[in-house]
Design a protein around this motif. Structure first.
Motif, PDB file in Angstrom:
ATOM      1  N   MET A   1       0.852  -1.191   0.000  1.00  0.00           N
ATOM      2  CA  MET A   1       0.000   0.000   0.000  1.00  0.00           C
ATOM      3  C   MET A   1       0.891   1.244   0.000  1.00  0.00           C
ATOM      4  SD  MET A   1      -3.350   0.949   2.267  1.00  0.00           S
ATOM      5  CE  MET A   1      -2.763   0.031   3.647  1.00  0.00           C
TER       6      MET A   1
ATOM      7  N   ASP B   1      -2.766   4.865  -2.349  1.00  0.00           N
ATOM      8  CA  ASP B   1      -3.892   4.144  -1.760  1.00  0.00           C
ATOM      9  C   ASP B   1      -4.497   4.884  -0.580  1.00  0.00           C
ATOM     10  OD1 ASP B   1      -3.653   1.578  -3.328  1.00  0.00           O
ATOM     11  OD2 ASP B   1      -1.650   1.663  -2.431  1.00  0.00           O
TER      12      ASP B   1
ATOM     13  N   CYS C   1      -8.541   7.813  -3.550  1.00  0.00           N
ATOM     14  CA  CYS C   1      -8.423   7.183  -2.237  1.00  0.00           C
ATOM     15  C   CYS C   1      -8.894   8.159  -1.163  1.00  0.00           C
ATOM     16  CB  CYS C   1      -6.974   6.775  -1.985  1.00  0.00           C
ATOM     17  SG  CYS C   1      -5.825   8.169  -1.917  1.00  0.00           S
TER      18      CYS C   1
ATOM     19  N   ASN D   1     -10.485  -1.101   1.292  1.00  0.00           N
ATOM     20  CA  ASN D   1     -10.829   0.226   0.794  1.00  0.00           C
ATOM     21  C   ASN D   1     -11.988   0.865   1.559  1.00  0.00           C
ATOM     22  OD1 ASN D   1      -8.859  -0.019  -1.284  1.00  0.00           O
ATOM     23  ND2 ASN D   1     -10.314  -1.231  -2.462  1.00  0.00           N
TER      24      ASN D   1
END
Length: 222
Positions: A1, A27, A49, A207
């Motif tokens: 990430m 991310d 993100c 997410n």
């Protein structure tokens, strides 16, 4: 990430001279404070993100105009893609004003989060505005760090502590990354990026921001 960490000064490359697609590789974006509300709103709009932030001592305008589309994690422990992230904004009290705390007040904030830290099994990233005392701070009253942050690192041994507040342009000898025990302490002044290996996590939670706690406390003067 891949994480983008921002703090204290708006980056011309991400603001005045922004080019489409420049933020697509990240991310998660984390702000360590003292940035314009409109700047954070711009970043989260252009990125793909979430953007998490804590308050710096100069973020008093957030009361009237909070960063749109962003999530404040002050005094909260959250999970994002398997990472446990703790927010503790503000600096040491050096004159009257918002988002400034005595050592005792900051200890109280941490103490109120102990149950949530225990329940989550610890923390991976601590997001602050001020660095720990003796680990990237300065000797003047405005930029002196918190001793209780070192104690937090000693106990939970997170992967990272991310902070701002001590600008590189101040002329003091600054280092981007320091090591304190098992923790990498990062000064995010303007912008910096870090990469953390992906962790296995239930797909339904990927997410997503999983809120562990939300509370408000006035932190009266001590």
């Amino acid at each position: 990430m891949k994480l983008l960490i921002v703090s204290d000064e708006e980056s011309p490359a991400l603001w005045d001279y922004y080019q489409p697609g420049r933020l697509k590789e990240y991310d998660l974006i984390i702000s360590c404070g003292d940035l314009k509300s409109k700047y954070l709103s711009f970043l989260v709009t252009m990125a793909r993100c979430p953007l998490l932030y804590v308050h710096g001592n100069h973020d008093t305008d957030y009361v009237k105009e909070p960063p749109e589309g962003c999530d404040c994690i002050d005094d909260m422990l959250i999970e994002y893609n398997g990472l446990r992230i703790l927010g503790l904004g503000g600096c040491r009290r050096y004159h009257p004003g918002a988002h400034q705390y005595t050592e005792r007040q900051m200890r109280r904030r941490i103490r109120k989060l102990r149950y949530h830290l225990w329940r989550a099994g610890g923390v991976d990233i601590v997001v602050t505005h001020t660095p720990p005392e003796g680990v990237g701070d300065a000797e003047d009253p405005a930029h002196w760090g918190f001793e209780c942050f070192r104690e937090l690192l000693d106990k939970y041994k997170p992967l990272y502590l991310l902070h701002g507040h001590v600008h590189f342009r101040y002329g003091m000898e600054q280092i981007r990354e320091r090591t304190y025990g098992e923790t990498r302490v990062v000064n995010a002044s303007e912008r910096y990026e870090i990469t953390i290996p992906d962790r296995e996590f239930p797909e339904k939670r990927r997410n997503q921001i999983i809120w562990r706690t939300r509370y408000r406390d006035p932190y009266p003067e001590d």
